[in-house]
Design a protein around this motif. Structure first.
Motif, PDB file in Angstrom:
ATOM      1  N   THR A  75      -3.495  -1.824  15.045  1.00  0.00           N
ATOM      2  CA  THR A  75      -4.134  -0.773  13.517  1.00  0.00           C
ATOM      3  C   THR A  75      -4.488  -1.106  12.386  1.00  0.00           C
ATOM      4  N   VAL A  76      -5.589   0.051  12.105  1.00  0.00           N
ATOM      5  CA  VAL A  76      -6.635   0.063  11.647  1.00  0.00           C
ATOM      6  C   VAL A  76      -5.620   0.306  10.060  1.00  0.00           C
ATOM      7  N   HIS A  77      -5.679  -0.980   9.214  1.00  0.00           N
ATOM      8  CA  HIS A  77      -5.763  -0.551   7.345  1.00  0.00           C
ATOM      9  C   HIS A  77      -7.262   0.049   6.984  1.00  0.00           C
ATOM     10  N   HIS A  78      -6.664   0.859   5.927  1.00  0.00           N
ATOM     11  CA  HIS A  78      -7.324   1.430   5.080  1.00  0.00           C
ATOM     12  C   HIS A  78      -7.188   0.758   3.560  1.00  0.00           C
ATOM     13  N   ILE A  79      -7.107  -0.106   3.142  1.00  0.00           N
ATOM     14  CA  ILE A  79      -7.618  -0.429   2.087  1.00  0.00           C
ATOM     15  C   ILE A  79      -8.273  -0.710   0.613  1.00  0.00           C
ATOM     16  N   PRO A  80      -8.103   0.448  -0.210  1.00  0.00           N
ATOM     17  CA  PRO A  80      -9.003   0.553  -1.583  1.00  0.00           C
ATOM     18  C   PRO A  80      -8.927  -0.706  -1.488  1.00  0.00           C
ATOM     19  N   LEU A  81     -10.734  -0.648  -2.265  1.00  0.00           N
ATOM     20  CA  LEU A  81     -10.489  -2.397  -3.027  1.00  0.00           C
ATOM     21  C   LEU A  81      -9.889  -2.396  -4.269  1.00  0.00           C
ATOM     22  N   LEU A 111       1.092  -1.619  -0.399  1.00  0.00           N
ATOM     23  CA  LEU A 111       0.402  -0.171   0.284  1.00  0.00           C
ATOM     24  C   LEU A 111       0.693   1.195   0.058  1.00  0.00           C
ATOM     25  N   THR A 112       1.882   1.272   0.966  1.00  0.00           N
ATOM     26  CA  THR A 112       3.047   2.516   0.504  1.00  0.00           C
ATOM     27  C   THR A 112       4.249   1.850   0.101  1.00  0.00           C
ATOM     28  N   PRO A 113       5.151   3.231  -0.749  1.00  0.00           N
ATOM     29  CA  PRO A 113       6.200   2.422  -1.149  1.00  0.00           C
ATOM     30  C   PRO A 113       7.132   3.034  -0.436  1.00  0.00           C
ATOM     31  N   GLY A 114       8.041   1.315  -0.253  1.00  0.00           N
ATOM     32  CA  GLY A 114       9.351   0.970   0.754  1.00  0.00           C
ATOM     33  C   GLY A 114       8.452  -0.012   2.076  1.00  0.00           C
ATOM     34  N   ASP A 115       7.295  -0.348   1.908  1.00  0.00           N
ATOM     35  CA  ASP A 115       6.703  -1.739   2.549  1.00  0.00           C
ATOM     36  C   ASP A 115       6.867  -2.716   1.866  1.00  0.00           C
ATOM     37  N   SER A 116       6.516  -4.098   2.609  1.00  0.00           N
ATOM     38  CA  SER A 116       6.772  -5.376   1.918  1.00  0.00           C
ATOM     39  C   SER A 116       5.047  -6.031   1.875  1.00  0.00           C
ATOM     40  N   GLN A 117       4.775  -5.487   2.731  1.00  0.00           N
ATOM     41  CA  GLN A 117       3.318  -5.770   3.078  1.00  0.00           C
ATOM     42  C   GLN A 117       1.978  -5.823   2.327  1.00  0.00           C
ATOM     43  N   ARG A 118       2.050  -7.867   1.843  1.00  0.00           N
ATOM     44  CA  ARG A 118       0.735  -7.822   1.144  1.00  0.00           C
ATOM     45  C   ARG A 118      -0.154  -8.572   1.697  1.00  0.00           C
ATOM     46  N   ASN A 119      -0.190  -8.857   2.662  1.00  0.00           N
ATOM     47  CA  ASN A 119      -1.267  -9.869   3.895  1.00  0.00           C
ATOM     48  C   ASN A 119      -1.914  -8.931   4.959  1.00  0.00           C
ATOM     49  N   PHE A 120      -3.129  -9.033   5.082  1.00  0.00           N
ATOM     50  CA  PHE A 120      -3.686  -8.690   6.147  1.00  0.00           C
ATOM     51  C   PHE A 120      -4.854  -8.995   6.682  1.00  0.00           C
TER      52      PHE A 120
END
Length: 202
Positions: A184-190, A144-153
């Motif tokens: 943490t609350v993650h706001h994820i565009p569909l 979701l953000t540059p430099g991050d590696s998280q894809r699974n939530f």
């Protein structure tokens, strides 16, 4: 090589994560959803992937009055297969789908019709809204953000918000997930969601 689900004009945007998958979904849904709706069923979700050397189309279907069983799946499989065959012929004859359906279905593929099950797939804003308060797992096409590696939530669905630019589009919006570990609350565009499903909690 032209992507099997995109028109040549759309190839320029294929580098955007999710573009190819969204194009495949849209063309397949445009054929299958009207057929299912006319028969009293709901198209919950569909996935196009690989099964060995063949492609596989998995269609998740439900029914409001008690769900579906194996008999429903067996009944629907040839109906949906015939609908795809007929739409492919029309696409070849007059470009009804811009040739996208012909390119997608030109090779051998397996069609599988399934019930949503306990860990129901979630792909539309209305799906997430229906299950606010439930836990789900979600994977995005890219971090979701540059430099991050998280894809699974993994988290509890707290809210689902409209996209103000596309308020009537059930495929757009933002889902808010609260992580059970750190809050943490993650706001994820569909539009960024590759796959999501409910988590069975017993």
């Amino acid at each position: 090589m032209i992507n099997p689900a995109l028109t040549p004009a759309a190839e320029a945007t294929a580098a955007i994560p999710g573009t190819v998958e969204h194009a495949r979904r849209d063309v397949l849904e445009s054929v299958l959803e009207p057929v299912l709706k006319a028969m009293g069923y709901e198209l919950v979700h569909l996935e196009w992937g690989q099964s060995g050397r063949q492609s596989k189309l998995q269609v998740f279907v439900d029914k409001s009055d008690g769900g579906i069983g194996l008999e429903d799946c067996a009944r629907l499989s040839p109906v949906l297969g015939n609908a795809l065959d007929a739409a492919e012929v029309l696409d070849a004859q007059d470009g009804a789908h811009g040739g996208a359906l012909v390119r997608l279905l030109q090779g051998a593929y397996v069609l599988e019709v399934s019930s949503p099950g306990l860990e129901r797939p979630l792909s539309r804003r209305s799906h997430f809204a229906r299950f606010i308060g439930r836990s789900c797992k979600l994977r995005v096409f890219s971090p979701l953000t540059p430099g991050d590696s998280q894809r699974n939530f993994h988290g509890r669905i707290e809210a689902i918000d409209l996209d103000p630019d596309q308020p009537d589009d059930d495929r757009s919006g933002t889902v808010s997930l609260r992580d059970p570990d750190d809050g943490t609350v993650h706001h994820i565009p569909l539009s960024r969601v590759r796959r999501a499903h409910l988590v069975y909690e017993g």
